[in-house]
Scaffold this active site. Structure first.
Site, mmCIF file in Angstrom:
data_model
loop_
_atom_site.group_PDB
_atom_site.id
_atom_site.type_symbol
_atom_site.label_atom_id
_atom_site.label_comp_id
_atom_site.label_asym_id
_atom_site.label_seq_id
_atom_site.Cartn_x
_atom_site.Cartn_y
_atom_site.Cartn_z
ATOM 1 N N SER A 1 -89.561 -62.910 30.748
ATOM 2 C CA SER A 1 -89.205 -62.371 32.114
ATOM 3 C C SER A 1 -87.765 -63.222 32.222
ATOM 4 O O SER A 1 -87.640 -63.953 31.805
ATOM 5 C CB SER A 1 -89.973 -62.197 33.180
ATOM 6 O OG SER A 1 -90.107 -63.559 33.473
ATOM 7 N N LYS A 2 -87.170 -62.491 33.320
ATOM 8 C CA LYS A 2 -85.865 -62.891 33.713
ATOM 9 C C LYS A 2 -85.900 -64.335 33.953
ATOM 10 O O LYS A 2 -84.793 -64.980 33.703
ATOM 11 C CB LYS A 2 -85.167 -62.095 34.697
ATOM 12 C CG LYS A 2 -84.990 -60.773 34.485
ATOM 13 C CD LYS A 2 -84.437 -59.998 35.917
ATOM 14 C CE LYS A 2 -84.082 -58.526 35.719
ATOM 15 N NZ LYS A 2 -85.518 -57.905 35.702
ATOM 16 N N ARG A 3 -86.993 -64.964 34.656
ATOM 17 C CA ARG A 3 -86.753 -66.411 34.847
ATOM 18 C C ARG A 3 -86.835 -67.281 33.856
ATOM 19 O O ARG A 3 -86.779 -68.335 33.751
ATOM 20 C CB ARG A 3 -87.981 -66.691 35.848
ATOM 21 C CG ARG A 3 -89.263 -66.777 35.296
ATOM 22 C CD ARG A 3 -90.525 -66.855 36.142
ATOM 23 N NE ARG A 3 -91.709 -66.276 35.709
ATOM 24 C CZ ARG A 3 -92.324 -67.114 34.941
ATOM 25 N NH1 ARG A 3 -92.100 -68.447 34.735
ATOM 26 N NH2 ARG A 3 -93.548 -66.716 34.403
#
Length: 491
Positions: free
Chosen positions: A270-272
């Site tokens: 995911s983005k993190r």
RNA sequence: GGCCCCAUCGUCUAGCGGUCUAGGACGUCGCCCUUUCACGGCGAAAACACGGGUUCGAUUCCCGUUGGGGUCACCA
């Protein structure tokens, strides 16, 4: 002709046991040509995980001399801008994944989806359901309150009456209730689910638009897709989709559900976790062939082979060796691979890529410097950074560590070197000889002159070999940069 | 929670019953090369989750436990 070539390259016989076992024996002789498809939805970027699925799908088709189709799942009109679509196509082209025939757009086939839904109703395999969203919600919550799994049983399933006049309705599939559905997945193996687990999902929304579940099945059938290779987040959907295929009496496609890519902590990417899109990696200075190789090796292996060319990938790729467990994305390994491909890359090409990053510069000079520069970079941005000294304008911006190298003692050495250099023939070996002689006469190690020289010439403490730097910069510029440091007043 | 899937060094993987005192790569740590940094070379530490079976023999087959993941919409 590609097929013949591939067989020549292949170093070992293709096992392909799972594939041949899954094919109908009677049609094995005239095996249908392979048709795969990549079906991304235009979300604004090409997800790295989707890209890998697309890569596998493409490789499978190319390996078997079949077709690789591309379909954009653009039924969500709000998100499906031309720009979002271009991002996907750009990403694929950049990775070198081409496709056969035109780009298909799911939205264009909506009338056909509705038509199939109608046929399903006529066949008694689907029905109009007049349950309202509120009713559904209430039932779902009731089930939850009793802590039992919610499974919709619509009273409209076996109701032959027409619904309330003018009331909105959806079309639902009459999913099988008894027995089980089995999928012989080329990656996951045999997977069975009790039909009681499947409920009557929606085919057509109350506004008449098709759901993804219907659209994907119809399109795959109409496009003649034989092998559906996609992320294993779709595995559960496959059972539902198969129910539609069977209800229509169509040929069943072969499925291959590829495990997803996870972040370094094991959770879904995911983005993190940082960069998600293929474009992000391009911007980070990753070469497409490096990402191709990395993605290929992530979840798939071919003995001890690590560096795998596009041609080898096509010759070797199979679904048998795709792992069943999710793999974690490792930036370090990608960087390492990228460093390898940078070293392999053509100098003129790299010069062009670097020039894009540092502006309008002499690509001729850049290309000449490349052999020295490229061993020192793991990505294009580092490469550009390493090339900066070539185009720096005098007086140089000297960084702190380099400045520390320039003191009274080293300046004396530098002055001696400057004189020797001024008299030297401007080519690598002669320059080296000149500087070594200065070092010997001064009774110091070469490094004691080379480091201050590096500081004066590049403003940095690290750079390509100092004699290469001299040659690249040329006599005039080199001497001038050294002179700049000689007159520098030491406060 | 129901259903489904998975499980070899930190990470990616090789292994498809004996070849395993488990191989390769990245990363890590040494050493060499060397004018810096890299590159390159050499070497080291590092894994079969656990418990039962099956078998003459399990990393490899079966079951369970634990752990992880996926999925449960009129989203795709």
């Amino acid at each position: 002709m590609l097929g013949a070539l591939i067989h020549c390259i292949a170093p070992r016989p293709d096992k392909g046991t799972r594939l041949s076992a899954s094919q109908n024996p009677s049609s094995a002789a005239a095996a249908k040509p392979v048709v795969t498809r990549f079906a991304p939805s235009p979300t604004g970027f090409l997800h790295i995980g989707n890209a890998r699925t697309g890569l596998f799908s493409w490789l499978f088709a190319r390996h078997h001399g079949g077709q690789a189709l591309l379909r954009v799942e653009d039924t969500d009109k709000a998100r499906s801008t031309q720009e979002a679509i271009d991002v996907i196509l750009d990403g694929m082209r950049w990775l070198g994944l081409d496709w056969d025939g035109p780009v298909h757009f799911q939205s264009e086939y909506e009338p056909r989806h509705a038509e199939v839904a109608q046929q399903l109703i006529e066949r008694g395999a689907a029905y109009r359901c007049y349950l309202t969203p509120e009713e559904l919600k209430a039932r779902r919550e009731a089930a939850q309150a009793e802590r039992r799994p919610f499974r919709l049983t619509s009273e409209w399933r076996d109701c032959t009456d027409a619904g309330p006049e003018g009331a909105p309705s959806v079309v639902r599939l009459k999913a099988p209730r008894d027995g089980e559905t089995v999928i012989e997945d080329l990656v996951q193996g045999r997977v069975a689910v009790a039909n009681a687990e499947l409920d009557d999902f929606v085919l057509l929304r109350s506004d008449g638009s098709p759901t993804y579940m219907l659209a994907v099945v119809v399109d795959d059938h109409d496009m003649g897709v034989t092998h559906i290779i996609r992320g294993d987040d779709h595995l559960n959907n496959a059972f539902r989709q198969l129910a539609i295929v069977r209800a229509m009496g169509w040929d069943e496609p072969t499925y291959a559900h590829i495990p997803l890519i996870h972040g370094s902590d094991g959770a879904k990417l995911s983005k993190r976790h940082g960069a998600l899109g293929v474009h992000d990696y391009r911007d980070m200075g990753i070469l497409p062939e490096a990402l191709f190789n990395y993605l290929l090796r992530l979840g798939w292996g071919h003995g001890d082979d690590e560096i795998i060319s596009r041609e080898q990938a096509i010759a070797w790729f199979d679904l048998d060796h795709v792992g069943k467990s999710p793999s974690r994305f490792d930036m370090k390994k990608l960087e390492s691979l990228n460093g390898h491909y940078i070293r392999e890359a053509d100098d003129a090409r790299l010069a062009g890529l670097v020039a894009e990053r540092i502006g309008d510069v002499d690509t001729e000079l850049l290309a000449r410097a490349m052999p020295e520069l490229k061993a020192r970079a793991h990505d294009l941005n580092q490469l550009a950074e390493g090339a900066r000294f070539l185009f720096a304008t005098r007086p140089l911006d000297v960084d702190e560590q380099a400045a520390a190298l320039l003191n009274a003692d080293s300046r004396a050495l530098l002055r001696a070197a400057q004189q020797a250099l001024a008299a030297a023939n401007w080519e690598h070996d002669a320059l080296e000889q000149a500087v070594r002689t200065v070092a010997e006469e001064a009774g110091v190690k070469l490094g004691q002159i080379a480091q201050p020289l590096r500081a004066a010439l590049t403003g940095r403490t690290t750079s390509p070999g100092i004699f290469d730097v001299l040659v690249l910069l040329g006599q005039g510029e080199s001497l001038a940069r050294i002179a700049d440091q000689m007159v520098e007043p030491n406060a």
